[in-house]
Design an enzyme around this catalytic site. Sequence first.
Site, PDB file in Angstrom:
ATOM      1  CG  ASP A   8      -2.991  -3.054  -7.424  1.00  0.00           C
ATOM      2  OD1 ASP A   8      -4.034  -2.498  -7.047  1.00  0.00           O
ATOM      3  OD2 ASP A   8      -2.041  -3.336  -6.665  1.00  0.00           O
ATOM      4  CD  GLU A  39      -2.793  -1.166  -0.151  1.00  0.00           C
ATOM      5  OE1 GLU A  39      -2.977  -0.122  -0.805  1.00  0.00           O
ATOM      6  OE2 GLU A  39      -3.185  -2.285  -0.525  1.00  0.00           O
TER       7      GLU A  39
HETATM    8 ZN    ZN Z   1      -2.499  -2.713  -4.809  1.00  0.00          ZN
END
Ligand code: ZN
Length: 603
Positions: free
Chosen positions: A503, A427
């Site tokens: 992602d 993160e």
């Molecule tokens: Zn991520």
Amino acid sequence: MSLSGSGGKKPLIFYVIIVGVVLLLLNAFVFPSLLEYSVREVGYNDFLNMLEAGKISAVSRGDTQITFVASDEDGRDAYYKTGLWDDPSLTEKLYTSGVNFTEEIPTKTSPILSFLLSWIFPVLIFTLLGNFLMKRMSGARNAMSFGKSGAKIYAETSTGKTFDDVAGQDEAKEALTEIVDFLHNPQKYAAIGAKLPKGALLVGPPGTGKTLLARAVAGEARVPFFSISGSEFVEMFVGMGAAKVRDLFKQASEKAPCIVFIDEIDTIGKKRDGGQFGGNDEREQTLNQLLSEMDGFDSTKGVVILAATNRPESLDKALLRPGRFDRRIPVELPDLLGREAILKVHAKDVKMAPDIDFSIIARATSGASGADLANIINEAALRTVRMGRDFVTQEDLQESVEVVVAGYQRKNAVINENEKRMIAYHEIGHALVAAKQSGSAPVQKITIVPRTSGALGYTMQVEEGERVLLTREDALNKLTTLTGGRAAEELVFNTRTSGASNDIEQATRIARAMITRFGMSDQFGMVALEQVTNQYLGGDTALACSAETAAKIDAEVIRIVNDAHARAVEILRANLDKLHSLSAYLLEQESITGEEFMKLLND
Ligand code: ZN
Ligand code: ADP
Ligand code: MG
């Protein structure tokens, strides 16, 4: 206090018992005396005796018996009957005694009573019986009257819950206080002409207190609370669900100001997909009815509709447009402080040792929902009883955490220290890459509290103003930020985790759209290579090019994403010390705000 929803309707068994008792009474007292009074059976010899004595006034001869009227002991006319006897001289005897003899004699029973007995009573019995059977057949619901839905609408005059009962959901509570205020004095809003949103949608994983919050709103506003679960609308008969919706809103508008709460709204609010063959008529009708009821009523009256779901993505777009559930209130899993607060709320009702440290328990339960934490307290209390002690100790709590956490691990939500570390680096990787590029949206929040949506943590970026255009630089920026998580994993742990799957999906979608729809690649220019097939329902796309072009597109997508990844690695390598220090901080805090992040980054 709880009212029954369908206007104080008594249970069916009540009526059945009444009918039964009435029948029994009639049988035992009224019928026998009636019959006995009207016709007494006597022997043929008695008949002859009475005839001779001149007591008989009228005689009628039927096919199987003789009926006659004679004065009884008290001198009143009474009805008698006797069997037929082969008596050739009967006619003569009757003639000489001078009685009236006919085929039929007037009956004594009053015409009204006999009418009641022979016509009304049987009809009544059959109607009641028929009704009863009908109700039984349709599973205690009245299939014949579609208007009266018999929905289980739970109405409470007061829920008795307040915001104090809900711990840790400060953002959600803040969003709901406006509704409470509106319900307190609608006039204030009406005077200015402000219309409050008709509905608010509570979204979040199960057990985070959505239902509790809705009840607390009603409790705070001191208004009645109508609640129904979405699954109750889904019925066997087409049209029943819609009737229930109508019922619900009718009742609510009578009791305004009040709160209508539809739990698990996704069961009726699922996307209507026109394309699918057949479709689900019943659900669509119910949903359409709900939409039109929401449009139809006047929000100044003070009916506020709350709904809860843990599958917001599956909701029909029509439900979310302005004038319906246009307020969306996230109710997320609690963070460290939230967990501690929830533990304390639930500990209030339990005898606790005075020296309990709840923050230790809160630390150990990352990923737990409010319901899980309530469960932990209860498990601890049960353990205390088992051990024969008078109050709950720290050890009881710790033990029960293990019991409940073992449960989580199966559900894959509680995360061990090492994985948590990886997630923190991932993160911070995103956040750091975002911060170090000019023109990225500022980071607002970074968290490694896992979401039941599957995300193990996330970095939230919020644009400063409303953006309607996406430039090529913005798109590339986004791609770089998206690859930042994976880049951090590679740099620090020299590995790749599955945590980047979302992602990857997003990065691929953006890169593809840049090439096929936005004309941002030099190779293809302004050619539409993909078409959006259903703009209002989902926005899926279909390729509109030859196979060779498709292959070239794939190659170009890969190149763009790889370039972005390389840039991300570069950025992180240049800021490795910040990556370490920020990750350590996040690991400890679980959630940090954008401000905290920037402060640490800049000093
Ligand atoms: Zn991520
Ligand atoms: P949801 O509707 O989101 O699935 P509920 O509102 O039914 O969750 O919550 C279940 C129970 O968990 C509540 O009755 C309450 O005891 C406990 N709980 C959940 N969240 C909280 C919270 N934030 N504060 C206090 N108790 C909570
Ligand atoms: Mg619920």
